[in-house]
Motif scaffolding. Structure first.
Motif, PDB file in Angstrom:
ATOM      1  N   ALA A 131       0.806  -1.223   0.000  1.00  0.00           N
ATOM      2  CA  ALA A 131       0.000   0.000   0.000  1.00  0.00           C
ATOM      3  C   ALA A 131       0.839   1.274   0.000  1.00  0.00           C
ATOM      4  N   ASP A 132       1.958   1.302   0.719  1.00  0.00           N
ATOM      5  CA  ASP A 132       2.786   2.509   0.764  1.00  0.00           C
ATOM      6  C   ASP A 132       3.353   2.848  -0.612  1.00  0.00           C
ATOM      7  N   PHE A 133       3.799   1.834  -1.343  1.00  0.00           N
ATOM      8  CA  PHE A 133       4.334   2.054  -2.684  1.00  0.00           C
ATOM      9  C   PHE A 133       3.203   2.422  -3.647  1.00  0.00           C
ATOM     10  N   ARG A 134       2.076   1.728  -3.511  1.00  0.00           N
ATOM     11  CA  ARG A 134       0.918   1.986  -4.377  1.00  0.00           C
ATOM     12  C   ARG A 134       0.438   3.427  -4.223  1.00  0.00           C
ATOM     13  N   LEU A 154       0.831  12.933   1.420  1.00  0.00           N
ATOM     14  CA  LEU A 154       1.022  11.685   2.158  1.00  0.00           C
ATOM     15  C   LEU A 154       1.682  11.899   3.519  1.00  0.00           C
ATOM     16  N   SER A 155       2.071  13.128   3.814  1.00  0.00           N
ATOM     17  CA  SER A 155       2.726  13.469   5.081  1.00  0.00           C
ATOM     18  C   SER A 155       3.997  12.649   5.314  1.00  0.00           C
ATOM     19  N   ILE A 156       4.818  12.582   4.264  1.00  0.00           N
ATOM     20  CA  ILE A 156       6.105  11.893   4.335  1.00  0.00           C
ATOM     21  C   ILE A 156       7.164  12.799   3.703  1.00  0.00           C
ATOM     22  N   PRO A 157       8.440  12.586   4.029  1.00  0.00           N
ATOM     23  CA  PRO A 157       9.498  13.394   3.413  1.00  0.00           C
ATOM     24  C   PRO A 157       9.601  13.150   1.908  1.00  0.00           C
ATOM     25  N   ILE A 158      10.084  14.145   1.183  1.00  0.00           N
ATOM     26  CA  ILE A 158      10.205  14.030  -0.270  1.00  0.00           C
ATOM     27  C   ILE A 158      11.150  12.896  -0.668  1.00  0.00           C
ATOM     28  N   GLY A 159      12.196  12.661   0.129  1.00  0.00           N
ATOM     29  CA  GLY A 159      13.108  11.544  -0.143  1.00  0.00           C
ATOM     30  C   GLY A 159      12.400  10.201  -0.057  1.00  0.00           C
ATOM     31  N   THR A 160      11.466  10.094   0.866  1.00  0.00           N
ATOM     32  CA  THR A 160      10.683   8.854   0.996  1.00  0.00           C
ATOM     33  C   THR A 160       9.793   8.674  -0.223  1.00  0.00           C
ATOM     34  N   VAL A 161       9.235   9.774  -0.727  1.00  0.00           N
ATOM     35  CA  VAL A 161       8.418   9.703  -1.949  1.00  0.00           C
ATOM     36  C   VAL A 161       9.265   9.145  -3.090  1.00  0.00           C
ATOM     37  N   MET A 162      10.452   9.696  -3.275  1.00  0.00           N
ATOM     38  CA  MET A 162      11.317   9.245  -4.372  1.00  0.00           C
ATOM     39  C   MET A 162      11.727   7.788  -4.191  1.00  0.00           C
ATOM     40  N   SER A 163      12.058   7.401  -2.970  1.00  0.00           N
ATOM     41  CA  SER A 163      12.460   6.020  -2.701  1.00  0.00           C
ATOM     42  C   SER A 163      11.308   5.047  -2.961  1.00  0.00           C
ATOM     43  N   ARG A 164      10.143   5.382  -2.411  1.00  0.00           N
ATOM     44  CA  ARG A 164       8.986   4.486  -2.597  1.00  0.00           C
ATOM     45  C   ARG A 164       8.552   4.436  -4.050  1.00  0.00           C
ATOM     46  N   LEU A 165       8.682   5.544  -4.757  1.00  0.00           N
ATOM     47  CA  LEU A 165       8.323   5.561  -6.174  1.00  0.00           C
ATOM     48  C   LEU A 165       9.249   4.645  -6.966  1.00  0.00           C
ATOM     49  N   SER A 166      10.541   4.739  -6.692  1.00  0.00           N
ATOM     50  CA  SER A 166      11.508   3.891  -7.383  1.00  0.00           C
ATOM     51  C   SER A 166      11.261   2.416  -7.071  1.00  0.00           C
ATOM     52  N   ARG A 167      11.107   2.110  -5.789  1.00  0.00           N
ATOM     53  CA  ARG A 167      10.872   0.711  -5.397  1.00  0.00           C
ATOM     54  C   ARG A 167       9.533   0.210  -5.914  1.00  0.00           C
TER      55      ARG A 167
END
Length: 194
Positions: A131-134, A154-167
């Motif tokens: 769900a987090d990646f989705r 999503l109330s998360i850091p931008i780095g987390t967005v980029m990481s989750r998007l890539s994964r």
């Protein structure tokens, strides 16, 4: 004789303008909110409940919405707060299922590779990733929010967005790899495709 009192049921000019602004700013995004809620929750009945909750919360706090800012992003932020709230509520009171029904719903089977890639194939692959990646893929790739907007929603850091998007994209590649190879996309030798 005409009365200076407002008619029953008629909104004052200030209320009417808030209603008109809400309808003009927020209501055009209802289908996007419902579609995303359905993708996240995997259940249209729950998605309807959450979409209604989003608009109820948006209406209650519309006086805090700053005109000229991104109403769509504001609504999506409310959506993710509502989804998280409802998930916590659903996990506290899990619905018990019959044994056979539970087994059928949780059995995994390998599907044959289809001759043609359909929207349903892509949506099913999206539903199979965590769900987090989705959520990040839906915000950035489907709803086309910028990384910064997705991070705020999503109330998360931008780095987390980029990481989750890539994964998340890599997980989707894995889900759709066999289908892509059947179209001749990627390396036939089992290398990375897409």
């Amino acid at each position: 004789m005409t009365s200076d009192l407002p008619q029953a049921g008629a909104a004052s000019p200030a209320e009417r303008s808030a209603t008109d602004r809400f309808e003009a700013d927020a209501m055009p995004h209802l289908n996007d909110i419902f579609r995303t809620a359905t993708r996240i929750l995997g259940d249209s009945a729950r998605a309807e409940d959450v979409a209604q909750e989003v608009y109820l919360q948006a209406w209650k706090s519309f006086h805090r919405f700053e005109p000229g800012t991104n109403c769509r992003a504001w609504l999506f932020k409310i959506l993710f707060h509502c989804v998280n709230h409802h998930r916590r509520k659903w996990f506290r009171f899990p619905m018990l299922k019959g044994t056979e029904e539970f087994i059928e719903a949780n059995l995994t089977s390998t599907q044959p590779v289809p001759a043609h890639l359909t929207d349903r194939d892509i949506l099913n692959a999206l539903d199979r990733i965590p769900a987090d990646f989705r959520a990040v893929i839906l915000m950035v790739d489907v709803e086309e929010f910028a990384y910064k907007e997705a991070a705020e929603i999503l109330s998360i850091p931008i780095g987390t967005v980029m990481s989750r998007l890539s994964r998340g994209r890599n997980l989707l590649k894995g889900q759709l790899g066999d289908v892509a190879r059947s179209y001749g996309i990627g390396k036939a030798s089992g290398g990375e495709c897409l």
